[in-house]
Design a protein around this motif. Structure first.
Motif, PDB file in Angstrom:
ATOM      1  N   THR A  55      85.135  51.552  62.272  1.00  0.00           N
ATOM      2  CA  THR A  55      86.123  51.036  63.888  1.00  0.00           C
ATOM      3  C   THR A  55      85.610  49.765  64.207  1.00  0.00           C
ATOM      4  N   GLY A  56      84.280  49.200  63.694  1.00  0.00           N
ATOM      5  CA  GLY A  56      83.837  47.943  64.224  1.00  0.00           C
ATOM      6  C   GLY A  56      83.346  47.904  65.409  1.00  0.00           C
ATOM      7  N   TYR A  57      83.228  48.927  66.101  1.00  0.00           N
ATOM      8  CA  TYR A  57      82.677  49.056  67.454  1.00  0.00           C
ATOM      9  C   TYR A  57      81.233  48.342  67.634  1.00  0.00           C
ATOM     10  N   VAL A  58      80.791  47.611  68.431  1.00  0.00           N
ATOM     11  CA  VAL A  58      79.548  46.952  68.483  1.00  0.00           C
ATOM     12  C   VAL A  58      78.690  47.816  69.559  1.00  0.00           C
ATOM     13  N   PHE A  59      77.842  48.088  69.128  1.00  0.00           N
ATOM     14  CA  PHE A  59      76.655  48.977  70.268  1.00  0.00           C
ATOM     15  C   PHE A  59      75.860  48.064  70.648  1.00  0.00           C
ATOM     16  N   ASN A  60      75.604  48.005  72.078  1.00  0.00           N
ATOM     17  CA  ASN A  60      74.544  47.297  72.844  1.00  0.00           C
ATOM     18  C   ASN A  60      73.318  48.154  73.121  1.00  0.00           C
ATOM     19  N   ALA A  61      72.250  47.879  72.370  1.00  0.00           N
ATOM     20  CA  ALA A  61      70.912  48.412  72.616  1.00  0.00           C
ATOM     21  C   ALA A  61      70.326  47.608  73.578  1.00  0.00           C
ATOM     22  N   ILE A  62      70.574  46.735  74.647  1.00  0.00           N
ATOM     23  CA  ILE A  62      70.074  45.921  75.534  1.00  0.00           C
ATOM     24  C   ILE A  62      69.479  44.910  74.961  1.00  0.00           C
ATOM     25  N   LEU A  63      68.508  45.130  73.954  1.00  0.00           N
ATOM     26  CA  LEU A  63      67.748  43.904  73.123  1.00  0.00           C
ATOM     27  C   LEU A  63      68.337  43.210  72.124  1.00  0.00           C
ATOM     28  N   PHE A  64      69.597  43.934  71.622  1.00  0.00           N
ATOM     29  CA  PHE A  64      70.267  43.871  70.347  1.00  0.00           C
ATOM     30  C   PHE A  64      71.505  44.561  70.382  1.00  0.00           C
ATOM     31  N   SER A  65      72.403  43.915  69.451  1.00  0.00           N
ATOM     32  CA  SER A  65      73.845  44.566  69.279  1.00  0.00           C
ATOM     33  C   SER A  65      73.879  45.002  67.828  1.00  0.00           C
ATOM     34  N   THR A  66      74.523  46.046  67.510  1.00  0.00           N
ATOM     35  CA  THR A  66      74.483  46.563  66.022  1.00  0.00           C
ATOM     36  C   THR A  66      75.433  47.571  65.955  1.00  0.00           C
TER      37      THR A  66
END
Length: 99
Positions: A55-66
Motif C-alpha cells: 500500500t505504501g502507507y507510512v506509519f508514524n512511530a512518533i520518533l520515526f516513520s517506517t
C-alpha cells in the motif's frame, strides 16, 4: 488510524497469549513458550501484511516513520517485553538446562 489498528491487534493477541494460551499450552517450558510466541507473531504479521503490504502507507512511530513491517515489529517488541518479564516471574520459567 492504521497505527491504532496494529497496536490494538498486537495488544489483543499478546494479552490473550500470555493470559490464556501460554499458561495452558506451555506452562513454564521455555521451548513451548517460544513455539507459541512464534505462532502468535506469525498470526499478527500475516494479518497486518495482508492489509498493508504494497500500500505504501507510512506509519508514524512518533520518533520515526517506517513501513508496516518495521512498525509492527517495533510495537510487538514494545508490548511483549513487559508481558514476557511478568510471565517469567509469575510462572517461574527457567532458562537453564538442555534445549
Amino acid at each position: 488510524m492504521a497505527e491504532l489498528y496494529i497496536v490494538g491487534l498486537v495488544a489483543a493477541v499478546l494479552t490473550m497469549g500470555y493470559l490464556s494460551i501460554y499458561p495452558k499450552i506451555a506452562g513454564s517450558n521455555i521451548n513451548k513458550i517460544s513455539l507459541c510466541d512464534i505462532a502468535c507473531s506469525l498470526f499478527v504479521f500475516v494479518l497486518v501484511g495482508s492489509k498493508f503490504w504494497g500500500t505504501g502507507y507510512v506509519f508514524n512511530a512518533i520518533l520515526f516513520s517506517t513501513n508496516w513491517f518495521w512498525f509492527t515489529l517495533f510495537i510487538y517488541v514494545l508490548i511483549e517485553i513487559p508481558l514476557a518479564i511478568w510471565y517469567v516471574k509469575k510462572h517461574g520459567v527457567q532458562f537453564e538446562g538442555k534445549l
